[in-house]
Design a protein around this motif. Structure first.
Motif, PDB file in Angstrom:
ATOM      1  N   PRO A  64      -7.133   3.504   8.304  1.00  0.00           N
ATOM      2  CA  PRO A  64      -5.815   3.274   8.702  1.00  0.00           C
ATOM      3  C   PRO A  64      -5.032   4.454   9.478  1.00  0.00           C
ATOM      4  O   PRO A  64      -5.191   5.291   9.104  1.00  0.00           O
ATOM      5  N   ASP A  65      -3.849   3.738  10.128  1.00  0.00           N
ATOM      6  CA  ASP A  65      -3.227   4.749  10.821  1.00  0.00           C
ATOM      7  C   ASP A  65      -2.194   5.616   9.736  1.00  0.00           C
ATOM      8  O   ASP A  65      -2.106   5.428   8.601  1.00  0.00           O
ATOM      9  N   THR A  66      -1.767   6.652  10.570  1.00  0.00           N
ATOM     10  CA  THR A  66      -0.942   7.745   9.615  1.00  0.00           C
ATOM     11  C   THR A  66       0.379   7.203   8.701  1.00  0.00           C
ATOM     12  O   THR A  66       0.502   7.461   7.835  1.00  0.00           O
ATOM     13  N   ILE A  93       1.127   7.374   4.867  1.00  0.00           N
ATOM     14  CA  ILE A  93       2.195   8.077   4.366  1.00  0.00           C
ATOM     15  C   ILE A  93       2.966   7.048   3.489  1.00  0.00           C
ATOM     16  O   ILE A  93       3.411   7.454   2.550  1.00  0.00           O
ATOM     17  N   ASN A  94       3.185   5.628   3.961  1.00  0.00           N
ATOM     18  CA  ASN A  94       3.850   4.680   3.125  1.00  0.00           C
ATOM     19  C   ASN A  94       3.107   4.597   1.822  1.00  0.00           C
ATOM     20  O   ASN A  94       3.920   4.297   0.602  1.00  0.00           O
ATOM     21  N   LEU A  95       1.999   4.458   1.697  1.00  0.00           N
ATOM     22  CA  LEU A  95       0.902   4.333   0.329  1.00  0.00           C
ATOM     23  C   LEU A  95       1.096   5.408  -0.322  1.00  0.00           C
ATOM     24  O   LEU A  95       1.381   5.381  -1.594  1.00  0.00           O
ATOM     25  N   VAL A  96       1.035   6.657  -0.061  1.00  0.00           N
ATOM     26  CA  VAL A  96       1.548   7.847  -0.608  1.00  0.00           C
ATOM     27  C   VAL A  96       2.597   7.782  -1.373  1.00  0.00           C
ATOM     28  O   VAL A  96       2.882   8.040  -2.289  1.00  0.00           O
ATOM     29  N   TRP A  97       3.822   7.492  -0.483  1.00  0.00           N
ATOM     30  CA  TRP A  97       5.206   7.632  -0.832  1.00  0.00           C
ATOM     31  C   TRP A  97       5.506   6.448  -1.785  1.00  0.00           C
ATOM     32  O   TRP A  97       6.009   6.779  -3.022  1.00  0.00           O
ATOM     33  N   THR A  98       4.924   5.439  -1.751  1.00  0.00           N
ATOM     34  CA  THR A  98       5.011   4.274  -2.722  1.00  0.00           C
ATOM     35  C   THR A  98       4.330   4.725  -4.137  1.00  0.00           C
ATOM     36  O   THR A  98       4.874   4.545  -5.257  1.00  0.00           O
TER      37      THR A  98
END
Length: 58
Positions: A10-12, A16-21
């Motif tokens: 997946p793109d960056t 980042i959104n998955l890690v932040w969530t």
């Protein structure tokens, strides 16, 4: 004419959104876990006042 190549990675921004969530979910879970057994009647708060103590310099 130009076909977009499919990648398994997946793109960056998605990463980042998955890690932040995930971080937010862990923080919320920890907060609920730590404070669910607190009893409000046993908590004592220090009362803050607006009074000041002025000490002369001389």
């Amino acid at each position: 004419m130009f076909a977009k190549k499919k990648t398994a990675m997946p793109d960056t921004i998605t990463v980042i959104n998955l890690v932040w969530t995930a971080v937010i979910a862990v923080m919320m879970t920890a907060t609920v876990t730590l404070y669910q057994d607190k009893n409000e009647s046993n908590v004592r708060y220090t009362q803050l006042t607006g009074s000041t103590y002025e000490q002369p310099y001389y």
